[in-house]
Design a protein around this motif. Sequence first.
Motif, PDB file in Angstrom:
ATOM      1  N   ASN A   1       0.715  -1.344  -0.117  1.00  0.00           N
ATOM      2  CA  ASN A   1      -0.027  -0.039   0.084  1.00  0.00           C
ATOM      3  C   ASN A   1       1.060   1.178   0.026  1.00  0.00           C
ATOM      4  O   ASN A   1       1.451   1.637   0.820  1.00  0.00           O
ATOM      5  CB  ASN A   1      -0.951   0.116   1.293  1.00  0.00           C
ATOM      6  CG  ASN A   1      -1.502   1.366   1.447  1.00  0.00           C
ATOM      7  OD1 ASN A   1      -1.442   2.223   0.672  1.00  0.00           O
ATOM      8  ND2 ASN A   1      -2.083   1.438   2.653  1.00  0.00           N
ATOM      9  N   TYR A   2       0.897   1.900  -1.017  1.00  0.00           N
ATOM     10  CA  TYR A   2       1.923   3.021  -1.341  1.00  0.00           C
ATOM     11  C   TYR A   2       1.143   4.320  -1.830  1.00  0.00           C
ATOM     12  O   TYR A   2       0.458   4.614  -2.865  1.00  0.00           O
ATOM     13  CB  TYR A   2       2.890   2.671  -2.104  1.00  0.00           C
ATOM     14  CG  TYR A   2       3.852   3.616  -2.933  1.00  0.00           C
ATOM     15  CD1 TYR A   2       4.398   4.720  -1.984  1.00  0.00           C
ATOM     16  CD2 TYR A   2       4.089   3.697  -4.425  1.00  0.00           C
ATOM     17  CE1 TYR A   2       5.247   5.897  -2.644  1.00  0.00           C
ATOM     18  CE2 TYR A   2       4.869   4.668  -4.994  1.00  0.00           C
ATOM     19  CZ  TYR A   2       5.562   5.693  -4.109  1.00  0.00           C
ATOM     20  OH  TYR A   2       6.454   6.700  -4.501  1.00  0.00           O
ATOM     21  N   SER A   3       1.231   5.271  -0.934  1.00  0.00           N
ATOM     22  CA  SER A   3       0.437   6.576  -1.091  1.00  0.00           C
ATOM     23  C   SER A   3       1.198   7.743  -0.222  1.00  0.00           C
ATOM     24  O   SER A   3       2.230   7.444   0.386  1.00  0.00           O
ATOM     25  CB  SER A   3      -0.956   6.654  -0.795  1.00  0.00           C
ATOM     26  OG  SER A   3      -1.354   6.861   0.461  1.00  0.00           O
TER      27      SER A   3
ATOM     28  N   PRO B   1       0.247   5.362   4.907  1.00  0.00           N
ATOM     29  CA  PRO B   1       0.746   3.954   4.967  1.00  0.00           C
ATOM     30  C   PRO B   1       1.779   3.554   5.672  1.00  0.00           C
ATOM     31  O   PRO B   1       1.871   2.483   6.012  1.00  0.00           O
ATOM     32  CB  PRO B   1       0.677   3.637   3.315  1.00  0.00           C
ATOM     33  CG  PRO B   1       1.200   4.896   2.957  1.00  0.00           C
ATOM     34  CD  PRO B   1       0.231   6.081   3.506  1.00  0.00           C
TER      35      PRO B   1
ATOM     36  N   MET C   1      -6.971   3.800   4.358  1.00  0.00           N
ATOM     37  CA  MET C   1      -7.371   2.721   3.388  1.00  0.00           C
ATOM     38  C   MET C   1      -8.259   1.988   4.525  1.00  0.00           C
ATOM     39  O   MET C   1      -8.750   2.440   5.441  1.00  0.00           O
ATOM     40  CB  MET C   1      -6.184   2.083   3.000  1.00  0.00           C
ATOM     41  CG  MET C   1      -5.318   2.655   1.784  1.00  0.00           C
ATOM     42  SD  MET C   1      -6.392   2.946   0.375  1.00  0.00           S
ATOM     43  CE  MET C   1      -6.862   4.734   0.399  1.00  0.00           C
TER      44      MET C   1
ATOM     45  N   GLY D   1       3.106  -0.915   4.117  1.00  0.00           N
ATOM     46  CA  GLY D   1       2.525   0.343   3.852  1.00  0.00           C
ATOM     47  C   GLY D   1       3.849   1.192   3.579  1.00  0.00           C
ATOM     48  O   GLY D   1       5.147   1.138   4.367  1.00  0.00           O
TER      49      GLY D   1
ATOM     50  N   SER E   1       5.200   5.246   2.712  1.00  0.00           N
ATOM     51  CA  SER E   1       4.836   7.035   2.505  1.00  0.00           C
ATOM     52  C   SER E   1       5.556   7.440   1.505  1.00  0.00           C
ATOM     53  O   SER E   1       6.753   7.439   1.625  1.00  0.00           O
ATOM     54  CB  SER E   1       4.821   7.653   3.925  1.00  0.00           C
ATOM     55  OG  SER E   1       3.598   7.258   4.876  1.00  0.00           O
TER      56      SER E   1
ATOM     57  N   ASN F   1      -5.309  -1.479  -3.297  1.00  0.00           N
ATOM     58  CA  ASN F   1      -5.876  -0.395  -2.694  1.00  0.00           C
ATOM     59  C   ASN F   1      -6.358   0.645  -3.997  1.00  0.00           C
ATOM     60  O   ASN F   1      -6.025   0.321  -4.925  1.00  0.00           O
ATOM     61  CB  ASN F   1      -5.063   0.485  -1.619  1.00  0.00           C
ATOM     62  CG  ASN F   1      -5.371  -0.321  -0.108  1.00  0.00           C
ATOM     63  OD1 ASN F   1      -6.330  -0.456   0.123  1.00  0.00           O
ATOM     64  ND2 ASN F   1      -4.204  -0.962   0.364  1.00  0.00           N
TER      65      ASN F   1
ATOM     66  N   ALA G   1      -3.508   5.440  -3.482  1.00  0.00           N
ATOM     67  CA  ALA G   1      -2.738   4.078  -3.443  1.00  0.00           C
ATOM     68  C   ALA G   1      -3.346   3.322  -4.938  1.00  0.00           C
ATOM     69  O   ALA G   1      -2.584   2.311  -4.842  1.00  0.00           O
ATOM     70  CB  ALA G   1      -3.290   3.421  -2.350  1.00  0.00           C
TER      71      ALA G   1
ATOM     72  N   SER H   1      -0.667   4.833  -7.400  1.00  0.00           N
ATOM     73  CA  SER H   1       0.753   4.615  -7.223  1.00  0.00           C
ATOM     74  C   SER H   1       1.145   3.283  -8.102  1.00  0.00           C
ATOM     75  O   SER H   1       2.207   3.067  -8.389  1.00  0.00           O
ATOM     76  CB  SER H   1       1.004   4.527  -5.599  1.00  0.00           C
ATOM     77  OG  SER H   1       0.137   3.190  -5.220  1.00  0.00           O
ATOM     78  N   GLN H   2       0.209   2.448  -8.143  1.00  0.00           N
ATOM     79  CA  GLN H   2       0.127   1.160  -8.589  1.00  0.00           C
ATOM     80  C   GLN H   2       0.429   1.357 -10.237  1.00  0.00           C
ATOM     81  O   GLN H   2       1.484   0.740 -10.583  1.00  0.00           O
ATOM     82  CB  GLN H   2      -1.083   0.175  -8.477  1.00  0.00           C
ATOM     83  CG  GLN H   2      -1.195   0.052  -7.084  1.00  0.00           C
ATOM     84  CD  GLN H   2      -2.444  -0.778  -6.789  1.00  0.00           C
ATOM     85  OE1 GLN H   2      -2.721  -1.945  -7.360  1.00  0.00           O
ATOM     86  NE2 GLN H   2      -3.401  -0.187  -5.948  1.00  0.00           N
TER      87      GLN H   2
END
Length: 644
Positions: free
Chosen positions: A90-92, A96, A111, A128, A130, A173, A177, A180-181
Amino acid sequence: MKSPFARRLAGAAFAACAMLALAAPGLALAQAQVPVGTGTAPDELAPPVKHQAPFFARRITGYLPARDGTQLRFSALLPKGKGPFPVIVNYSGYDPGSIGGAAYMDDNTAMSVNLDRALVQAGYAVVGVSARGTACSEGQFEFLSMRYGQDGRDAIEWIAIQPWANGAVGMANWSWAGMSQIATAAEQPPHLKAIAPGMVLGDARLDSWFIGGIPAPGFVDGWWGYLHSRWDAARHSAQAEGDQRCLAQIAQNLQTAEKNRVPSILIRHPVRDDYIEIRNMAARTHQIQVPVFSMEAFQDEAVIAREGYYQETLDPARLWFLQTNGAHDVYVSTRFRRQLIAFFDRFVKGRVNGFEATPHVQVWTEATLAGPAQGIFENLTPGVTLKSDVFPLQVTPRAFALDAGGKLVPDAPAGTGQDDYDYPLRGPAVQHEFTRDSWEALKPGWEKATLAYTTPALAEDFIGYGSGAADLWMAASGADADVQVTLTEVRPDGQEVYVQRGWLRLSDRAQDPARSTPLRPWPLDRPDSMAAMVPGEPALARIEIQKFAHVFRTGSRIRLWIDTPSQFGGNLFAPQSVPTRLTVLHDAAHPSRLMLGQAPASAVVGAIPASAPACGTVLHQPCRADPLAGNAITLGLPQPQGEK
């Protein structure tokens, strides 16, 4: 909060990448934060936020290095067992890097704790991360820069070689998030096996900041306060842990992030220049090579359903696409979650489980919140489902000609005459109330500032799907104006149901011939293609109606409203304010029409229920009493004294 929608939206809905148009500065709201009760009574109130019991066997926190040495905060929640484990990231820029901390365990997170719990219980480590310049991470904040995807690649590759990771990494997510994917996967990190992005900005300008070329500043203004609330949650966790490094970094980021505050960026870059084009991630998604499970909500009040059409840049054999009516946060649906975990089990764990047999396109319509759930939107239940084993689901274009007398005539080449309306009295807002699905009351004088065109009662069911187009030949008394169209269903019982909207700034009407289709206008949206209207001279304005799916049942009528942009959810528009008289022509020389895609009946799973769902139950598709009932109103013309 007294309505059913109060309990399902409290603390959610406008959150995440949802830019809260009417939120007070600093308002702290979180996605999927407040659990709903397990009862089904319509007037049930949301219970208070509860403390979550630990569901992970071990938590590891620290910092991972980006390629330039910037340290990004991470938090890893490991499942029971010896390991190493497959990982879901989970990257945002929210919180996270602090998952598993004190705020998170109180459900105060961007999330879904319940989604993380399900992943951990399925044997995944949930990590997670950040983004740089956010929460506890070092670096300078810059929303959706090229470095964002590069940092994502660096994070994936660092995580993959940790002793608790087995080298297979996926990403999950929605909202930021989700963005980010697609940004990370376009960088092709070798250890990334699959992604499942939901509710993204594929092209930040046309998907959010300037929808149809119209400024939507309310979107980003409210979001900045929400972003700070997420860093407040990270700070709460850091204080509980005595993490002075994190606390110092949050304090610094609150200062340095102002340099690239998104509202300031849009003031500096009001047109599509090179800086803005970098935020068009859909221009790079063709580089994605891993399997993708994409989710979107048609009536998404935060990022709309356009998403830059990034799905069409992917390998259709490696894409699974789930679309539904509803809100920004329906990614937490447990019905979707079961498929999501099966997707990861197949492509991250490498387990042969038959997921490939899942239809490549699933479309949920008439989805309601039915049955018990532990969190907001988890009990999303479709009423009618469409499917296709190949992407995209094929439709038949259908034309409806605008005609005199407010008629919308199916399969006709053109109508007759023209109609005028006054600009810029705003049309009614939709989804403008945070606690419930809503239509705003019509404003005084709306009859002179609105046009509407309605079909006869349908002789058979019409299954509308995909994007549509309002092709309007328009003339203006001034140089520019903004146009909003609203697609609705008028039911035999006199209720009018919201379906979808579209928007266009007339000076941004030039179309990209390589991308535009009969069902999808695509503005060139470049400074050198923009042109003022010539007063009194007709010009074709092709207005994209955002993607939707809706069953218009036999006996209902299809309606198209035309007026001035107002508000949809968090998208609060700033239309041109110069008073103008606008004309819509609909004759043989100027064949204005509505174009909709008709899905085949063979795409429906099972049978369509004979009766439409009760008003107020279909998520994000509110009803109102038909304002034109009785045909006593002549729109666009001065009304006789006392006539309503």
